[in-house]
Design an enzyme around this catalytic site. Sequence first.
Site, PDB file in Angstrom:
ATOM      1  N   CYS A 156       0.874  -1.174   0.000  1.00  8.99           N
ATOM      2  CA  CYS A 156       0.000   0.000   0.000  1.00  8.99           C
ATOM      3  C   CYS A 156       0.908   1.220   0.000  1.00  8.99           C
ATOM      4  CB  CYS A 156      -0.854  -0.038   1.265  1.00  8.99           C
ATOM      5  SG  CYS A 156      -1.749   1.470   1.603  1.00  8.99           S
ATOM      6  N   CYS A 163      -0.887   3.875  -6.375  1.00  7.46           N
ATOM      7  CA  CYS A 163      -1.809   3.317  -5.385  1.00  7.46           C
ATOM      8  C   CYS A 163      -2.058   1.898  -5.857  1.00  7.46           C
ATOM      9  CB  CYS A 163      -3.106   4.109  -5.337  1.00  7.46           C
ATOM     10  SG  CYS A 163      -4.403   3.279  -4.366  1.00  7.46           S
TER      11      CYS A 163
END
Length: 267
Positions: A74, A186
């Site tokens: 992440c 992302c």
Amino acid sequence: MIAEQPIGIFDSGIGGLTITQAIVKQLPTEDIIYFGDTAHLPYGDKSTSAIQAYAIKITDLLLQHHCKMILIACNSASTAAYDLIKEYVADKAIIMNVIDPLIYHLRDTHANKRLGLIGTRQTIHSNIYQKKIDHLNCGISLTSLATNLLASAIEEFGNHKAIDGLLAEYLSHSTLTHLDALILACTHYPVIKHKIQAYFNNQLEVIDPSDIIAEAVKKRLQTEKLINTSGSGSKQFFISDYTESFAAGTKIFFDETIQLKHYPLWE
Ligand code: DGL
């Protein structure tokens, strides 16, 4: 540490599955423990200290399961919590983030290019990519745009057309013009990579970091002599809150029946 221990991977939701899938392809005999922090999604809008608190709790769980490596799959958590987790874990496991391997890849493949980057508010406002790219001094110019709602929309809709209007709104921003390539910063965004490519009429290179990160994980395990050649490739999935979208997401990524274990970070 020994090679037979599992690899721990975490994200706020399904985003980290894009990287997990790439890792499974490159390292099919590694056992994997995945944590999706669906109760706290999206991470991108949370404060640094909140993300750090979640990351520590998840790390504790992954250490209890004897992970030899923890991959923060992440960008938002890599930005907010990588240094803290590295210090917290010390020599109990290898800690990797999803930003550094991509930065080194860009240095080797995209020097002197004009790159755009989209990511969450946490990632973009931290300026972490800009700082790391400046440090390499390889002539890359970077322009970034926070695409705040995109990760939640992907978590909810996957690559359904419901997302198209929002995507067009973000991608039409003037920041993202005259680019040589666009970085998906992302881990949720590779789910809609084809939509992003199509928006630019397939004329713009879209950099999906999934394989680059998986390659870096493999190299690191090779260097540490921790490649598991005898594992069954088992996968365990923990989620902090049961969501339909996460369950559906696992089905898209893995062609097998997945048992989701509910594990609230705080009782
Ligand atoms: N997939 C994550 C990232 O790479 C988090 C998205 C979110 O939960 O906001 O930033």
